[in-house]
Design a protein around this motif. Structure first.
Motif, PDB file in Angstrom:
ATOM      1  N   ALA A  61    -123.816  40.404  72.664  1.00  0.00           N
ATOM      2  CA  ALA A  61    -123.607  41.798  72.249  1.00  0.00           C
ATOM      3  C   ALA A  61    -123.724  41.896  70.735  1.00  0.00           C
ATOM      4  O   ALA A  61    -123.399  40.943  70.014  1.00  0.00           O
ATOM      5  CB  ALA A  61    -122.227  42.272  72.695  1.00  0.00           C
ATOM      6  N   LYS A  63    -122.734  42.715  66.982  1.00  0.00           N
ATOM      7  CA  LYS A  63    -121.439  42.726  66.278  1.00  0.00           C
ATOM      8  C   LYS A  63    -121.366  43.985  65.425  1.00  0.00           C
ATOM      9  O   LYS A  63    -121.834  44.025  64.291  1.00  0.00           O
ATOM     10  CB  LYS A  63    -121.285  41.462  65.420  1.00  0.00           C
ATOM     11  CG  LYS A  63    -121.446  40.159  66.199  1.00  0.00           C
ATOM     12  CD  LYS A  63    -120.435  40.055  67.337  1.00  0.00           C
ATOM     13  CE  LYS A  63    -120.553  38.728  68.069  1.00  0.00           C
ATOM     14  NZ  LYS A  63    -121.757  38.644  68.915  1.00  0.00           N
ATOM     15  N   ASN A  64    -120.806  45.034  66.025  1.00  0.00           N
ATOM     16  CA  ASN A  64    -120.732  46.315  65.322  1.00  0.00           C
ATOM     17  C   ASN A  64    -119.826  46.218  64.103  1.00  0.00           C
ATOM     18  O   ASN A  64    -118.881  45.421  64.061  1.00  0.00           O
ATOM     19  CB  ASN A  64    -120.229  47.397  66.275  1.00  0.00           C
ATOM     20  CG  ASN A  64    -121.172  47.619  67.434  1.00  0.00           C
ATOM     21  OD1 ASN A  64    -122.378  47.535  67.285  1.00  0.00           O
ATOM     22  ND2 ASN A  64    -120.611  47.881  68.611  1.00  0.00           N
ATOM     23  N   LEU A 298    -116.606  55.954  73.092  1.00  0.00           N
ATOM     24  CA  LEU A 298    -116.379  54.574  73.558  1.00  0.00           C
ATOM     25  C   LEU A 298    -117.445  54.058  74.516  1.00  0.00           C
ATOM     26  O   LEU A 298    -117.999  52.968  74.284  1.00  0.00           O
ATOM     27  CB  LEU A 298    -114.983  54.477  74.180  1.00  0.00           C
ATOM     28  CG  LEU A 298    -114.579  53.103  74.699  1.00  0.00           C
ATOM     29  CD1 LEU A 298    -114.577  52.069  73.578  1.00  0.00           C
ATOM     30  CD2 LEU A 298    -113.213  53.166  75.372  1.00  0.00           C
ATOM     31  N   VAL A 301    -120.697  53.125  72.767  1.00  0.00           N
ATOM     32  CA  VAL A 301    -120.607  51.901  71.966  1.00  0.00           C
ATOM     33  C   VAL A 301    -120.466  50.676  72.863  1.00  0.00           C
ATOM     34  O   VAL A 301    -121.017  49.613  72.587  1.00  0.00           O
ATOM     35  CB  VAL A 301    -119.417  51.999  70.974  1.00  0.00           C
ATOM     36  CG1 VAL A 301    -119.305  50.739  70.140  1.00  0.00           C
ATOM     37  CG2 VAL A 301    -119.591  53.210  70.063  1.00  0.00           C
ATOM     38  N   GLU A 302    -119.718  50.818  73.962  1.00  0.00           N
ATOM     39  CA  GLU A 302    -119.527  49.690  74.891  1.00  0.00           C
ATOM     40  C   GLU A 302    -120.827  49.299  75.570  1.00  0.00           C
ATOM     41  O   GLU A 302    -121.083  48.130  75.828  1.00  0.00           O
ATOM     42  CB  GLU A 302    -118.500  50.069  75.963  1.00  0.00           C
ATOM     43  CG  GLU A 302    -117.079  49.971  75.501  1.00  0.00           C
ATOM     44  CD  GLU A 302    -116.103  50.282  76.638  1.00  0.00           C
ATOM     45  OE1 GLU A 302    -114.988  49.751  76.599  1.00  0.00           O
ATOM     46  OE2 GLU A 302    -116.464  51.043  77.550  1.00  0.00           O
ATOM     47  N   ASP A 316    -126.540  49.053  75.306  1.00  0.00           N
ATOM     48  CA  ASP A 316    -125.815  47.775  75.209  1.00  0.00           C
ATOM     49  C   ASP A 316    -126.099  47.015  73.919  1.00  0.00           C
ATOM     50  O   ASP A 316    -125.224  46.320  73.387  1.00  0.00           O
ATOM     51  CB  ASP A 316    -126.149  46.873  76.404  1.00  0.00           C
ATOM     52  CG  ASP A 316    -125.787  47.509  77.722  1.00  0.00           C
ATOM     53  OD1 ASP A 316    -126.392  48.549  78.054  1.00  0.00           O
ATOM     54  OD2 ASP A 316    -124.914  46.968  78.428  1.00  0.00           O
ATOM     55  N   GLU A 337    -109.343  50.378  72.406  1.00  0.00           N
ATOM     56  CA  GLU A 337    -110.639  50.021  73.001  1.00  0.00           C
ATOM     57  C   GLU A 337    -111.778  50.193  71.985  1.00  0.00           C
ATOM     58  O   GLU A 337    -112.694  49.382  71.925  1.00  0.00           O
ATOM     59  CB  GLU A 337    -110.934  50.891  74.229  1.00  0.00           C
ATOM     60  CG  GLU A 337    -109.927  50.737  75.365  1.00  0.00           C
ATOM     61  CD  GLU A 337    -108.790  51.730  75.251  1.00  0.00           C
ATOM     62  OE1 GLU A 337    -108.208  52.059  76.304  1.00  0.00           O
ATOM     63  OE2 GLU A 337    -108.471  52.179  74.140  1.00  0.00           O
ATOM     64  N   LEU A 338    -111.678  51.250  71.171  1.00  0.00           N
ATOM     65  CA  LEU A 338    -112.731  51.495  70.178  1.00  0.00           C
ATOM     66  C   LEU A 338    -112.609  50.510  69.020  1.00  0.00           C
ATOM     67  O   LEU A 338    -113.630  50.024  68.507  1.00  0.00           O
ATOM     68  CB  LEU A 338    -112.638  52.937  69.667  1.00  0.00           C
ATOM     69  CG  LEU A 338    -113.859  53.475  68.910  1.00  0.00           C
ATOM     70  CD1 LEU A 338    -115.121  53.399  69.767  1.00  0.00           C
ATOM     71  CD2 LEU A 338    -113.636  54.911  68.454  1.00  0.00           C
ATOM     72  N   ARG A 341    -114.380  47.334  69.685  1.00  0.00           N
ATOM     73  CA  ARG A 341    -115.854  47.372  69.689  1.00  0.00           C
ATOM     74  C   ARG A 341    -116.439  47.293  68.294  1.00  0.00           C
ATOM     75  O   ARG A 341    -117.653  47.347  68.129  1.00  0.00           O
ATOM     76  CB  ARG A 341    -116.327  48.651  70.393  1.00  0.00           C
ATOM     77  CG  ARG A 341    -116.109  48.612  71.893  1.00  0.00           C
ATOM     78  CD  ARG A 341    -116.985  47.547  72.531  1.00  0.00           C
ATOM     79  NE  ARG A 341    -116.569  47.228  73.882  1.00  0.00           N
ATOM     80  CZ  ARG A 341    -117.212  46.383  74.681  1.00  0.00           C
ATOM     81  NH1 ARG A 341    -118.301  45.777  74.225  1.00  0.00           N
ATOM     82  NH2 ARG A 341    -116.781  46.122  75.894  1.00  0.00           N
ATOM     83  N   PHE A 342    -115.596  47.224  67.279  1.00  0.00           N
ATOM     84  CA  PHE A 342    -116.067  47.049  65.897  1.00  0.00           C
ATOM     85  C   PHE A 342    -115.402  45.806  65.317  1.00  0.00           C
ATOM     86  O   PHE A 342    -114.461  45.898  64.521  1.00  0.00           O
ATOM     87  CB  PHE A 342    -115.746  48.299  65.062  1.00  0.00           C
ATOM     88  CG  PHE A 342    -116.580  49.495  65.436  1.00  0.00           C
ATOM     89  CD1 PHE A 342    -117.817  49.690  64.864  1.00  0.00           C
ATOM     90  CD2 PHE A 342    -116.124  50.403  66.380  1.00  0.00           C
ATOM     91  CE1 PHE A 342    -118.604  50.787  65.208  1.00  0.00           C
ATOM     92  CE2 PHE A 342    -116.903  51.502  66.738  1.00  0.00           C
ATOM     93  CZ  PHE A 342    -118.144  51.684  66.149  1.00  0.00           C
TER      94      PHE A 342
END
Length: 459
Positions: A61, A63-64, A298, A301-302, A316, A337-338, A341-342
């Motif tokens: 994935a 890496k935000n 979310l 971004v997920e 994705d 959760e958000l 994702r970062f």
């Protein structure tokens, strides 16, 4: 076996190391080494992923990145320059313009649709450049057909040249004259397409953002474009016919497929003002939708699949870069959760006098260079002494400290006020050169900077 991406997904930045990417960003953005390192590694990781076996690449994935720092320190510029360097589809959106479903505002999926449309435009432009020469040749042939009347065969002419040879030689002579510009004053009639009525669209989903089905595609026979004769001079006709030929030669289905693949593998979405939607439920009024917006963002971004008029798009492996000042809220106010994702957090430094001096002079297209070039168009040779540059930077820092800190954007207001008289009088000035020194800066700015009420309004 490495994964094979569709044409044009791999970019010229693939050969750049993280160190070279940072060096390239240094040409445009002063300081902020940590943020540059983070985005350079994220870009390089894309190349690394593309070299992995498909089954493993699917698991990797992006890496935000979450950039934290006051306004005007380079967050947006770093992301924009990175996308331009990578030739990636890039779009900047403000989190504050989205609202929870049910409120008035844009649907969060529109950011992906906008990105796909941008990618389609990019790919179409590239394909158009590739076929431009061929389209020009086709347009030239069509124009010669319009310029040359059909030959009348002369029967039983014993000493006449064969009709085909005569027509060929005449055509070549006209071609030479066309390329030499000798026919530019001639007027020809071209069959030009005209739209019988504006394009209409219908809603195809629950959201107004999903207005993607075109009536022309549903009922192609009903809205066929008509043609009418238009009289044009030869250069205009050649340009018009070349554009028509370009459209014929570009395969839009292939463009859409390539654009979708490029978005999925190399797209970058920059979500600005993420701090404006940070906060939990419990407020009243507009604040009530903050957490709802986060929950809508979310899944994008997920990793989800978004329906666009160019096909289904998976998010994705799109790289998301979020940014916010976080001077009222903090990153931990985002829903967990958000936050998760970062994973990469970088804090950008506030700018001071030294950074302002560098911003004024160092980057490609620096402010000093811009103003010097603008006034050079009036025949005025403008020169800034080092002492003047330092004093401008000091004034900008002082105003940022006393009022609102808007970072490097303060330099624009200070420079505009400083050069207000020069810009106005430049066309009428008898002197053809001017030196901006420390005394001139003091004279133009010191009263405004010292008067806090004035500086709030003017600077």
């Amino acid at each position: 076996m490495p994964i094979h991406l569709p044409e044009a997904t791999l970019t010229s930045a693939d050969s750049l190391t993280p160190r070279q990417i940072v060096a390239e960003l240094d040409r445009y953005v002063v300081g902020q080494a940590r943020a540059k390192r983070a985005v350079a590694v994220a870009l390089r990781n894309r190349l690394r992923r593309q070299k992995l076996p498909p089954e493993l690449a699917e698991e990797v994935a992006p890496k935000n990145i979450l950039m934290i720092g006051p306004t005007g320190v380079g967050k947006t510029e770093i992301a924009r320059r990175l996308a331009r360097l990578a030739q990636s589809p890039f779009i900047k959106v403000e989190a504050s313009k989205f609202t929870e479903v049910g409120y008035v505002g844009r649907d969060v999926e529109s950011m992906v649709r906008d990105l796909v449309q941008l990618a389609v435009d990019m790919v179409r432009e590239q394909r158009t450049v590739e076929v431009r020469q061929k389209a020009r040749e086709h347009a030239e042939e069509r124009l010669l057909d319009l310029l040359l009347p059909p030959l009348r065969p002369v029967p039983d002419a014993p000493d006449a040249q064969p009709a085909g040879e005569y027509a060929r030689r005449t055509r070549e002579k006209f071609r030479e004259q066309l390329r030499a510009g000798q026919l530019d004053t001639r007027v020809v009639e071209v069959d030009a397409r005209e739209r019988s009525m504006p394009s209409m669209e219908v809603i195809s989903g629950s959201s107004i953002e999903e207005i993607d089905i075109n009536i022309k595609e549903m009922l192609p026979g009903l809205f066929q474009s008509r043609t009418r004769k238009r009289r044009m001079k030869v250069p205009e006709a050649l340009e018009y016919l070349a554009q028509e030929e370009e459209q014929k030669l570009v395969d839009m289905e292939s463009v859409s497929r390539t654009a979708v693949a490029r978005v999925e593998e190399a797209g970058i979405i920059f979500i600005d003002e993420i701090d404006k939607v940070a906060g939990r439920e419990g407020g009243h009024g507009p604040d009530v939708s903050r957490e709802g917006v986060q929950r809508d963002i979310l899944p994008i971004v997920e990793g989800t699949t978004v329906n666009t008029k160019h096909g289904m798009v998976r998010t994705d492996h799109i790289l998301f870069i979020a940014a916010g000042a976080f001077h009222i809220s903090k990153p931990s106010d985002l829903i967990p959760e958000l936050q998760g994702r970062f994973p990469i957090r970088v804090e950008l430094d506030a700018l001071g006098t030294d950074e302002f001096m560098r911003i004024l002079t160092e980057p490609k297209g620096a402010l000093m260079t811009q103003y010097t070039a603008l006034l050079a168009t009036e025949g005025l040779d403008l020169t800034f002494e080092p002492g003047a540059v330092q004093r401008i930077a000091e004034f900008a820092t002082m105003v940022n400290d006393r009022t609102e800190n808007i970072g490097a954007r303060r330099l624009h207001t200070v420079m505009e006020k400083l050069l207000d008289e020069v810009s106005f009088d430049a066309p009428d000035m008898s002197a053809r050169s001017m030196v901006i020194d420390r005394d001139y800066v003091e004279r133009m700015l010191v009263d405004i900077v010292k008067n806090e009420d004035l500086s709030r309004y003017i600077l």
